[in-house]
Motif scaffolding. Structure first.
Motif, PDB file in Angstrom:
ATOM      1  N   TYR A 183      -4.016   4.073  -0.486  1.00 27.78           N
ATOM      2  CA  TYR A 183      -4.994   3.736   0.570  1.00 27.78           C
ATOM      3  C   TYR A 183      -5.852   4.914   1.030  1.00 27.78           C
ATOM      4  O   TYR A 183      -6.363   4.897   2.139  1.00 27.78           O
ATOM      5  N   SER A 220       1.806  -2.897   7.075  1.00 30.00           N
ATOM      6  CA  SER A 220       0.875  -2.537   5.994  1.00 30.00           C
ATOM      7  C   SER A 220       1.567  -2.386   4.650  1.00 30.00           C
ATOM      8  O   SER A 220       0.956  -1.946   3.695  1.00 30.00           O
ATOM      9  N   PRO A 251     -10.441   5.178  -5.926  1.00 33.58           N
ATOM     10  CA  PRO A 251      -9.414   4.215  -5.551  1.00 33.58           C
ATOM     11  C   PRO A 251      -9.080   3.320  -6.737  1.00 33.58           C
ATOM     12  O   PRO A 251      -9.965   2.973  -7.526  1.00 33.58           O
ATOM     13  N   THR A 300       0.850  -1.182   0.000  1.00 39.79           N
ATOM     14  CA  THR A 300       0.000   0.000   0.000  1.00 39.79           C
ATOM     15  C   THR A 300       0.890   1.237   0.000  1.00 39.79           C
ATOM     16  O   THR A 300       2.025   1.191   0.450  1.00 39.79           O
ATOM     17  N   CYS A 329      -6.086   0.162  -8.278  1.00 41.81           N
ATOM     18  CA  CYS A 329      -4.933  -0.684  -8.019  1.00 41.81           C
ATOM     19  C   CYS A 329      -4.052  -0.635  -9.249  1.00 41.81           C
ATOM     20  O   CYS A 329      -4.555  -0.529 -10.371  1.00 41.81           O
ATOM     21  N   VAL A 361      -8.866   0.420   1.899  1.00 39.12           N
ATOM     22  CA  VAL A 361      -7.780  -0.543   1.676  1.00 39.12           C
ATOM     23  C   VAL A 361      -7.323  -1.184   2.983  1.00 39.12           C
ATOM     24  O   VAL A 361      -6.961  -2.362   3.025  1.00 39.12           O
ATOM     25  N   ASN A 362      -7.373  -0.405   4.059  1.00 39.41           N
ATOM     26  CA  ASN A 362      -6.905  -0.956   5.338  1.00 39.41           C
ATOM     27  C   ASN A 362      -7.768  -2.093   5.859  1.00 39.41           C
ATOM     28  O   ASN A 362      -7.351  -2.815   6.767  1.00 39.41           O
TER      29      ASN A 362
END
Ligand SMILES: Nc1nc2c(c(=O)[nH]1)N[C@H]1C(S)=C(S)[C@@H](COP(=O)(O)OP(=O)(O)OC[C@H]3O[C@@H](n4cnc5c(=O)[nH]c(N)nc54)[C@H](O)[C@@H]3O)O[C@H]1N2
Ligand SMILES: Nc1nc2c(c(=O)[nH]1)N[C@H]1C(S)=C(S)[C@@H](COP(=O)(O)OP(=O)(O)OC[C@H]3O[C@@H](n4cnc5c(=O)[nH]c(N)nc54)[C@H](O)[C@@H]3O)O[C@H]1N2
Ligand code: SF4
Ligand code: SF4
Ligand code: SF4
Ligand code: SF4
Ligand code: SF4
Ligand SMILES: [Mo]
Lengths: 833, 248, 318
Positions: free
Chosen positions: A775, A805, A719, A693, A721, A788-789
């Motif tokens: 994140y 993390s 968000p 992350t 990826c 994300v967390n």
């Protein structure tokens, strides 16, 4: 660094223009990678292999800066015979207790220190139970100033030889196999850093949370420290290990800490079980030699600042009023306490744990199980609104009507709406003026705490139990229509005052007898001459290149710590090019453009008399003045929970086997086996991909300050990826489409950015795909997105309790995630395979 | 008239932080451009327009990631200004090209006239908008907001002549360092717009960054256009006349 | 040189930034702008017809032409004004006269032409001040052709490749179309017996429009492609068929009122299609970076860079 510290990065660009060669070592090709000479993609969590191999390269090729190493580090120091290395125990050090997963560190001591260490730390193990490592810092108890040493470096138990053996298995081949960095690239890096170290040149290492948020985070930095000490890059201009800090004032909030186990100035928080009175506490909390030897002066001055006249020699200066640790009271322990019902109330001040902290679901379940919650923030962040719009409401795990938490949201003034200091990355305090009044009911945090304290004090009784709060000095001048306490008065208190009530000029003036007061000993002098030194803004053209009159740096306005090391043992600059602080024989003083980090008049040939204490116990050639022996510690005899030397362990969740030792992951890491914290099994085919992350320039951490602003939101609206084209093809992801990332904790959906910046890593025989996840998003703001967390478990570094993390395992599915109970079913399937 | 002021944007030291985009909006009170995930690298504002006066482009190539902050070119021969019927677009004492938003009637003519696709009409208020080179700041003796915010000095603001000299040096230096693909874009007074007041150092062909390789101010051909149109008008008149004369 | 990675760009023949346009497409709306172009052209040609008809004594035709010219200019102005982003500021057009701006030239022309045709029409309808009416009509024979032709410059004087490259043909296309439109309009509004010259004008215009259109398609090369593809292509083809068909029908309609009307309508529709088609082609050519980049890149490759002769320092190329 370009990504998260763009303003600081301009100096890296400047250095490049002047010929510096810059490497970027990172799993993700970021803005930084785009602006450097060489980018080295690395598998997340494997840096100790790389750093270890660099150390090995330096040692086996004799490339260390021998004069520096001999004089300034503990390379020659002999370690006691009880110590066993990971070489001997296949990945474990001596002292490991598999029952508790903790080390008894007493066997790591210098020759001759074991017994004393063992006595003072109550059998050794106890120190590790309650955040012990932090309470020692780098000042282990009972370490001697003059341990036995072998200047020829041949003794098999001297640190240098232990180091050689320890790092011998860290080879370029292992780097290739575990980091995914080829031998050629490794050779190029090794050549560059060794060529750029020594008398004439220095190399700097710069890191931030890519190195810290691991179960081995502290040892990442330790490994870099060893390398820098071997190459003579500490205490010298252009050298060092630069920790880029986070929030604008995060350095300030570790110095005058918001951490549970520290008092201001890195003074250990007393422990309920170990510390009876002040004397007992001071005896156990560090060595008597080096600058920590003055800790009585620091501690007593702090107690005097807090309890003023009430603090007297007779009553231990109110040491008994201080709260005590009973165990781990860190963030994650607190959250688990909330879920378990032992923590009933919670203040959240300028933090957004529902989005920013690991295991988001557990965070929110904790919040939902409180009696009361106070959130002070600029906007209604997710932590304040979890009862309304948390993802658990959608899945049915939480029902608004059933949440009993009473939530108080108190709007806070932002940094431009109040005055005060920021302490930034290089320990520089800078005073900020208030630019405008806070709107509406927004008030500064200082206002809040001051008036909260005032109101509490109004309600106090004469009862003994109220005494600590009743006797506090709570007397700041108030200003303005809202009765704001004066921030300058607070800074002045932190900076310290002498017996005459005048501001102190220097920490050397602090006294152990209660005649001085100082809220944070390392900040002593920030109000020297009754002038707010942090507010100085003399232009750089009008002063030396070190710019000592721009703001104020702790301690004592030093810009480079341990700068005695910039001169050779005789006190002459190592080279003209790199001159910084040196001994002026004529004046009998250390001099140079910076404030010497040494007693100004202590000559290089000073030899301490027998029984000398504190700094007087250190020689004129001992630059690392905070250490009990004045040396840079290649080997750490005490103060760490997971070993005196860095060891590569795999992340807690990893698809790769640790081929260096049989021990897969850090044996001392903090694990919590709980139903709300399930783990992905290591090496599990169910979770074949590595995710890391990270941050984006466009957003800030948990997003409360960026997702609420249209100018930032539009720059990164959703968000996403980042995946390589190869992984996209393997999984069936399309650029601009959706992906779902799954761990045993959660499944979150995000948009897909297919990019060749992310490269599959070829480890020996296998390919590791990494997924990069910024994140910053949550369920509120101008745009919303999954947290994300939620993917990340509670698993912590044993020294500082930071969550892992930066490297985890996951599965990646094409398309959006299921909703409602279907989502829970999906996760359940993954949990049980 | 004061000295001609402009920008030299050195994309080789841009770190893509977008501080310029944000600073521009803050200073000039430009509305946001919508929240759209474009999946075009880190670029989610897309292009210059009425609501984006600085735009940072991100180009992913094998082994490198080009970033470049684009802006109005403040052309020597500015098509937008030439074609503006109301005089809303004018040339300032700094030799920059600025829209007076109280005069603009939103005819939209400047929009397709600009060979760089810079100026645009904001549908919400019907006016044309673009970079003003921070005319208000310049008059107050300040440098433009975007240049001020740029942490790496990728955006340099100053007298155009100085910037050109500096740019030439920089290219030379890069070439000496083996960055042979470095080139200047727009600085030549001989180009199709007579040189731009905002020019760039690029590391690839202009079109890679969405810039036209050889733009021309459209009004260069205006005399010819009028000649052809005159011919056509005469032909029309003659045609009509002929139709009548044939009949009578 | 590193490889490039332009996966998003479908056409591999040139490089672009994610296939995004280099220039901005015209912001003008439909139907406002194309209808204005049609009406302005029609009005311009009609005023010329009115003047000639007056001179040659075709009074019935002259009356209709005056009316058509005035109506075209009047309604056209309304379309033009509503197209503005801020119609309330329309008068800013007349703040100054700017020869470098075809829109400025056009606005003044439209103002003059609108005024003249209005006077001509008003005088003709009311019979008041006939001399002044005649003079106005005569004068509008000067503004009229300008009205019909300037819109071609208006479009050509942009960076839009399909327009700019057509700077020679567009004026003929537009004036031809204007002739055809005016002829058709008058065929529809004048008794057959009086409409002879109008028919001739319509046929001539249709022929000219068709010829100019074909020439344009032939000569423009890459920049002509947008006129053949997509919606613009369909509009241009429809225009061709309607105009040609209408023109032919006009010559063959004989005494049939229905066929005459049909022919007039077809020509009118054709002229409208032309304007919609040209506008759409412009938009398409602006939207695809190929039309901007490829010719420019060719120039660069050939070392034949653009410059601005006579407007700046000595140009490298004439
Ligand atoms: N714009 C912006 N600036 C910020 C912040 C922000 O949110 N936005 N946050 C501030 C805060 S609170 C902080 S703490 C700092 C953090 O600043 P950084 O540490 O720079 O931030 P991150 O992006 O979280 O992580 C840095 C890099 O570490 C890499 N990384 C992950 N795992 C590993 C690993 O095992 N080894 C190596 N070598 N690299 C790894 C990631 O890919 C990432 O690129 O930034 C501060 N500045
Ligand atoms: N997965 C993953 N998780 C991470 C990280 C990571 O790299 N990866 N990084 C971690 C790191 S390094 C950090 S620092 C945390 C950050 O996590 P948090 O601290 O939880 O997140 P922030 O969004 O920074 O929250 C700060 C809040 O303070 C508010 N605020 C700003 N100024 C003031 C003020 O003056 N007074 C008050 N009362 N409030 C104010 C802001 O509006 C904001 O909501 O996230 C951590 N979490
Ligand atoms: S946001 Fe502030 S702290 Fe962060 S880089 Fe910019 S100026 Fe520095
Ligand atoms: S770039 Fe376009 S908008 Fe800017 S001055 Fe030149 S023509 Fe005008
Ligand atoms: S839109 Fe405004 S600035 Fe542009 S040409 Fe028309 S009047 Fe001028
Ligand atoms: S000069 Fe001013 S208006 Fe132009 S882009 Fe920069 S900040 Fe925006
Ligand atoms: S502010 Fe400077 S470095 Fe940042 S994106 Fe803009 S031009 Fe690039
Ligand atoms: Mo942080």
């Amino acid at each position: 660094m370009a990504e998260c510290h763009p303003v600081g990065f301009q100096w890296v660009m400047e250095a490049r223009l002047r010929g510096a060669k810059v490497f970027h070592i990172d799993p993700r090709f970021s803005r930084t990678s785009a602006a450097v000479d060489r980018y080295l993609p690395i598998r997340a969590g494997s840096d100790i292999v790389l750093l270890g191999a660099l150390i090995n390269h330096v040692l086996t090729h004799g490339l260390d800066f021998r004069e520096y190493v001999l004089a300034y580090t503990n390379a020659a120091t002999i370690i006691n015979a009880e110590f066993l290395d990971t070489e001997d125990l296949d990945g474990l050090f001596s002292g490991y207790d598999p029952e508790t997963g903790r080390y008894d560190p007493s066997s790591w001591a210098y020759e001759g220190d074991v017994e004393q260490v063992r006595t003072l730390s109550e059998g050794g193990l106890a120190h590790a139970q309650a955040a012990g490592s932090d309470s020692y810092g780098a000042r282990g108890p009972g370490a001697s100033a003059r341990p036995p040493a072998d200047p020829t470096l041949r003794h098999p138990r001297c640190v240098y030889q232990i180091l050689r053996r320890h790092f011998s298995r860290y080879t370029p081949e292992r780097v290739e196999e575990l980091c995914g960095i080829s031998r050629e690239r490794f050779a190029e890096l090794a050549e560059a850093i060794t060529a750029s170290s020594g008398r004439e040149r220095t190399t700097a290492w710069v890191y931030s949370v890519g190195w810290t948020q691991h179960t081995t985070g502290v040892q990442f930095i330790r490994a870099a420290s060893i390398l820098q000490l071997l190459l003579g890059n500490m205490g010298r201009p252009g050298g060092g290990i630069l920790s880029l800090r986070g929030h604008a004032n995060i350095q300030g909030s570790t110095d005058v800490p918001t951490l549970f186990n520290l008092l201001p100035g890195y003074i250990a928080m007393p422990n309920a079980h170990r510390h009876a009175g002040l004397n007992d506490y001071l005896e156990r909390e560090g060595a008597d030699t080096g600058f920590w030897g003055n800790r009585r002066a620091y501690t007593v001055s702090l107690l005097k600042a807090w309890w003023g006249e009430a603090a007297t020699e007779e009553n231990d200066f109110c040491f008994g009023h201080l709260p005590r640790l009973t165990g781990d009271h860190g963030h994650y322990a607190t959250v688990m306490g909330q879920i378990d019902g032992t923590v009933k109330g919670y203040f959240v001040i300028g933090e957004n744990p529902a989005v920013g902290s690991a295991n988001g679901r557990a965070q929110r379940l904790g919040l939902a199980n409180l009696d009361w919650l106070v959130v002070r923030d600029l906007t209604l962040v997710e932590t304040a609104t979890f009862w309304q719009d948390a993802p658990e409401i959608e899945t049915g795990e939480l029902r608004t009507e059933e949440i009993g938490t009473e939530v108080f949201f108190l709007p806070a003034a932002s940094h431009v709406e109040k005055e005060g200091t920021f302490t930034n990355t290089q320990r520089l305090l800078q005073w900020r003026e208030k630019a405008l009044d806070p709107p509406g009911d927004c008030r500064s945090d200082l206002w809040f705490f001051y008036h909260l304290g005032r109101r509490i004090r109004d309600r106090l009784t004469d009862d003994e139990i109220d005494r600590p709060v009743r006797e506090l000095t709570w007397d700041y001048p108030e200003e303005g229509p809202y009765r704001d306490p004066s921030a300058e008065a607070v800074l002045r208190e932190i900076g310290g005052t002498g017996p005459d009530g005048r501001a102190l000029s220097h920490l050397g003036r602090l006294r152990p007898d209660g005649s001085t007061r100082c809220g944070c000993w390392i900040y002593c002098g920030v109000y020297a001459d009754e002038v707010n030194q942090a507010a100085r803004r003399r232009p750089r053209e009008e002063q030396s290149w070190v710019a000592p009159e721009w703001g104020w740096a702790w301690p004592a306005n030093r810009r480079i710590l341990y700068n005695r090391a910039s001169a050779d043992p005789e006190g002459r600059p190592w080279s003209e090019r790199k001159r910084y602080v040196w001994w002026d024989q004529a004046r009998g003083a250390w001099t140079g453009p910076d404030v010497p980090d040494f007693e100004e008049d202590k000559p290089p040939d000073y030899d301490p008399p027998e029984g000398a204490k504190a700094e007087a116990a250190l020689r004129g050639t001992d630059p690392f003045i905070m250490q009990s022996d004045g040396k840079g510690w290649l080997y750490v005899p005490s103060g760490l929970s997971d070993g005196p030397l860095p060891v590569h362990y795999e992340p807690h969740e990893s698809p790769v086997r640790n081929t260096l030792y049989r021990t897969q992951a850090n044996p001392a890491r903090r694990i919590f086996h709980r139903p709300d914290n399930p783990y992905n099994p290591p090496l599990s085919p169910r979770f074949p991909y590595v995710f890391t992350t990270s941050r984006l320039t466009e957003h800030h951490t948990a997003g409360g300050m960026s997702r609420t602003l249209p100018y930032l939101t539009e720059l990164q609206p959703e968000p996403f990826c980042e995946v390589s084209p190869q992984l996209a093809a393997e999984v069936g992801l399309v650029n601009g489409g959706w992906a779902t990332i799954v761990t045993a904790r959660a499944a979150v959906e995000m948009r897909v950015l297919v990019t060749e910046r992310v490269r599959p890593l070829r480890l020996r025989g296998t390919t590791v795909h990494q997924v990069v996840l910024p994140y910053h998003w949550g369920y509120r703001g101008l745009v919303t997105g999954d947290v994300v967390n939620d993917l990340i478990p509670f698993v912590l570094d044993p020294n500082v309790f930071i969550q892992e993390s930066k490297s985890g395992t996951c599965d990646v599915l094409p398309g959006r995630r299921p909703r409602g109970t279907a989502l829970l079913e999906l996760i359940e399937r993954y949990r049980h395979g | 008239m004061a000295e001609r002021m402009g920008f030299f944007t050195d994309t080789s030291i841009c770190i893509g932080c977008k501080a310029c985009e944000v600073a521009c909006k803050e200073w000039n009170d430009v509305p946001d451009d919508g929240f759209v995930f474009r999946a075009t690298s880190y670029d989610n504002t897309g292009a210059l327009g009425a609501d984006t006066w600085r735009h940072v482009a991100f180009i992913e190539q094998d082994g490198r990631w080009l970033m470049s902050s684009d802006v109005c070119k403040h052309c020597t021969h500015a098509a937008c200004l030439d074609v503006c019927p109301t005089g809303a677009l004018f040339r300032t004492e700094f030799d920059t090209v600025v829209v007076q938003s109280d005069v603009c009637n939103g005819c939209g003519y400047c929009v397709p006239a600009c060979p760089y696709g810079v100026i645009d009409r904001r549908e919400r208020d019907g006016r044309a908008w673009k970079c003003t080179l921070c005319y208000d700041r310049l008059r107050g003796g300040l440098e433009p907001a975007c240049a001020k915010a740029c942490p790496t000095d990728s955006i340099r603001f100053g007298p155009l002549d100085e910037l050109r000299a500096r740019a030439a040096e920089r290219v030379e230096r890069l070439h000496a360092d083996g960055v042979t693909e470095a080139r200047l874009y727009g600085e030549s007074p001989d180009n199709g717009v007579g040189g731009t007041g905002a020019f760039f150092l690029l590391l690839d062909e202009p079109e890679t960054y969405g810039l036209p390789p050889d733009p021309v101010v459209t009004t260069r051909d205006l005399p010819a256009m009028w000649r052809w149109a005159g011919g056509a008008a005469l032909a029309l008149a003659a045609g009509v006349a002929a139709c009548f004369l044939r009949r009578t | 040189m590193p490889k490039r990675r332009d996966e998003m760009v479908p056409d591999a023949g040139f490089r672009s930034y994610y296939g995004q346009p280099v220039i901005k497409a015209p912001v003008w709306h439909e139907p406002h702008m194309p209808v204005y172009l049609y009406l302005g052209g029609m009005s311009g040609a009609a005023s010329m017809i009115a003047a000639m008809a007056r001179v040659t004594g075709h009074d019935r035709l002259a009356l209709a032409a005056r009316m058509a010219a005035a109506a075209g200019a009047g309604v056209g102005s309304v379309f033009l004004i509503t197209e503005l982003g801020r119609p309330e500021r329309f008068l800013n057009m007349l703040r100054l006269f700017k020869p470098s701006s075809p829109m400025s030239v056009g606005s003044w022309t439209l103002a003059a032409h609108g005024g003249l045709t209005a006077i001509g029409a008003a005088s003709a309808v009311t019979g008041v001040l006939p001399a002044i009416g005649d003079a106005a009509t005569a004068a509008s024979a000067v503004t009229g052709p300008v009205m019909a032709a300037y819109t071609a410059v208006l479009l050509a004087d942009t960076a839009v490749p399909a327009w700019h490259e057509a700077m020679r043909e567009l004026p003929f296309l537009f004036t031809g179309s204007a002739l055809a439109s005016a002829g058709a309009a008058l065929m529809l509004t004048t008794p057959r017996t009086a409409a002879g010259p109008a028919r001739a004008v319509a046929v001539a215009g249709a022929a000219a429009e068709t010829a100019a259109g074909m020439l344009m398609a032939r000569r423009l090369g890459l920049a002509g492609e947008p006129y053949r593809l997509g919606r613009a292509g369909r509009l241009m083809r429809a225009s061709r068929m309607l105009t040609l068909g209408g023109g032919l029908l006009a010559t063959m309609a004989g005494r049939s009122r229905a066929l005459t009307a049909l022919s007039g309508l077809a020509i009118t529709a054709g002229a409208l299609c032309t304007r919609f088609g040209v506008l759409e082609a412009g938009r398409a050519s602006a939207a695809d970076p190929k039309y901007t980049v490829v010719p420019q890149r060719r120039r660069v490759a050939a070392g034949d860079l653009a410059s601005v002769p006579g407007r700046c320092r000595p140009a490298t190329k004439p």
